[in-house]
Design a protein around this motif. Structure first.
Motif, short mmCIF file in Angstrom:
data_model
loop_
_atom_site.label_atom_id
_atom_site.label_comp_id
_atom_site.label_asym_id
_atom_site.label_seq_id
_atom_site.Cartn_x
_atom_site.Cartn_y
_atom_site.Cartn_z
N TYR A 9 0.93 -1.18 -0.09
CA TYR A 9 0.19 -0.09 -0.03
C TYR A 9 1.16 0.95 0.06
O TYR A 9 0.40 2.16 -0.80
CB TYR A 9 -1.14 -0.19 1.46
N ILE A 10 2.02 1.39 0.71
CA ILE A 10 2.53 2.94 0.90
C ILE A 10 3.13 2.78 -0.64
O ILE A 10 4.23 3.74 -1.04
CB ILE A 10 4.15 1.95 1.59
N LYS A 11 4.20 1.36 -0.91
CA LYS A 11 4.57 1.68 -2.48
C LYS A 11 3.77 1.96 -3.31
O LYS A 11 3.69 3.28 -4.24
CB LYS A 11 5.20 0.54 -2.79
N GLU A 12 2.46 1.86 -3.85
CA GLU A 12 1.07 2.21 -4.74
C GLU A 12 0.65 3.14 -4.09
O GLU A 12 1.02 3.92 -5.42
CB GLU A 12 0.05 1.09 -4.57
N ASN A 13 1.28 4.00 -3.09
CA ASN A 13 0.13 4.77 -2.71
C ASN A 13 1.78 6.13 -2.76
O ASN A 13 0.88 7.60 -2.30
CB ASN A 13 -0.81 5.43 -2.20
N LYS A 14 3.02 5.58 -2.74
CA LYS A 14 4.06 6.50 -2.60
C LYS A 14 3.63 7.64 -1.16
O LYS A 14 4.04 9.19 -0.75
CB LYS A 14 4.47 7.68 -3.85
N LEU A 15 3.78 6.93 -0.33
CA LEU A 15 3.18 7.24 1.14
C LEU A 15 4.31 8.04 1.79
O LEU A 15 5.72 7.08 1.39
CB LEU A 15 2.28 6.44 2.02
N ASN A 16 4.66 9.16 2.47
CA ASN A 16 5.33 9.41 3.34
C ASN A 16 6.13 9.18 4.93
O ASN A 16 4.85 8.27 5.19
CB ASN A 16 5.89 11.29 3.39
N GLU A 18 5.31 10.67 7.58
CA GLU A 18 4.68 10.62 8.24
C GLU A 18 2.75 9.38 7.67
O GLU A 18 2.06 9.43 9.39
CB GLU A 18 3.79 12.34 8.47
N ASP A 19 2.92 9.75 6.94
CA ASP A 19 1.40 9.26 6.27
C ASP A 19 1.64 7.61 6.86
O ASP A 19 0.41 7.36 7.36
CB ASP A 19 1.11 9.01 4.78
N VAL A 20 2.25 7.23 6.60
CA VAL A 20 2.62 5.80 7.07
C VAL A 20 2.68 5.51 8.68
O VAL A 20 1.68 4.37 8.80
CB VAL A 20 4.16 5.11 7.21
N ASN A 21 2.98 6.19 9.56
CA ASN A 21 2.26 6.66 11.71
C ASN A 21 0.92 6.32 11.34
O ASN A 21 0.43 6.07 12.25
CB ASN A 21 3.34 7.61 11.63
N ASP A 22 0.32 7.62 10.65
CA ASP A 22 -1.12 7.65 10.71
C ASP A 22 -1.69 6.28 10.16
O ASP A 22 -2.85 6.50 10.74
CB ASP A 22 -1.27 8.76 10.21
N LEU A 23 -1.61 6.06 9.09
CA LEU A 23 -1.80 4.85 8.53
C LEU A 23 -2.01 3.92 10.30
O LEU A 23 -2.95 3.03 9.92
CB LEU A 23 -1.36 4.03 7.49
N ILE A 24 -0.71 3.83 10.72
CA ILE A 24 -0.68 2.70 11.51
C ILE A 24 -1.37 2.62 12.75
O ILE A 24 -1.75 1.97 13.38
CB ILE A 24 0.99 2.98 11.84
N ALA A 25 -1.08 4.51 13.25
CA ALA A 25 -2.27 4.72 14.53
C ALA A 25 -3.53 4.57 14.05
O ALA A 25 -4.44 4.21 15.24
CB ALA A 25 -1.80 6.26 14.71
#
Length: 156
Positions: A9-16, A18-25
């Motif tokens: 999901y991170i690779k496909e959506n090119k998340l940074n 901060e976005d990844v941390n928000d997703l996990i939270a």
């Protein structure tokens, strides 16, 4: 949330980050702390985290310097005192096992939602260490940044 799914999901959506941390939270808020622990360390997360935390915070530090060196039984007259191991392999096994057991139990209490027991367990050791220095977060952050830079260089 499986780690592979998150990474895809991170690779496909090119998340940074901060976005990844928000997703996990968000996943933790929705599914509980076990979601984070499994993301960090897989299905056997109590074991894996206890070992990883021991390796990171204890085994790879000054204790390794005390352990490395020549076995006292094999030291010669030419071996300097600084180059003689202060801890045997059995000492290291015993210390590592102790750390893994203690950290594993704390993680177990956390996962089981036994927060009062965890707080009670930590209260006395916190008091015993009240004169200790505070953690040097800035140093650890710099060391981590160096590690990330090295990892990026080696991944290309």
């Amino acid at each position: 949330m499986l780690k592979e799914e998150v990474l895809t999901y991170i690779k496909e959506n090119k998340l940074n980050i901060e976005d990844v941390n928000d997703l996990i939270a968000d996943a933790i808020a929705e599914n509980g702390i076990e979601e984070l622990l499994e993301f960090l360390a897989g299905q056997d997360y109590i074991r894996n985290l206890a070992i990883g935390l021991t390796q990171y915070s204890f085994r790879s530090g000054p204790i390794e310097d005390m352990h490395s060196g020549t076995n006292p039984k094999h030291a010669t007259e030419d071996t300097s005192l600084e180059n003689i191991s202060q801890l045997s392999q059995e000492d290291m096994k015993k210390l590592n096992k102790y750390m893994v057991d203690k950290l594993g139990f704390l993680l177990h209490l956390l996962v089981e939602g036994r927060y009062f027991e965890m707080a009670t367990l930590l209260q006395f050791p916190i008091l015993l260490g009240s004169q200790w220095d505070s953690p040097n977060i800035e140093k650890e952050e710099k060391d981590f940044e160096k590690l990330l830079t090295l990892m990026k260089k080696n991944s290309y």
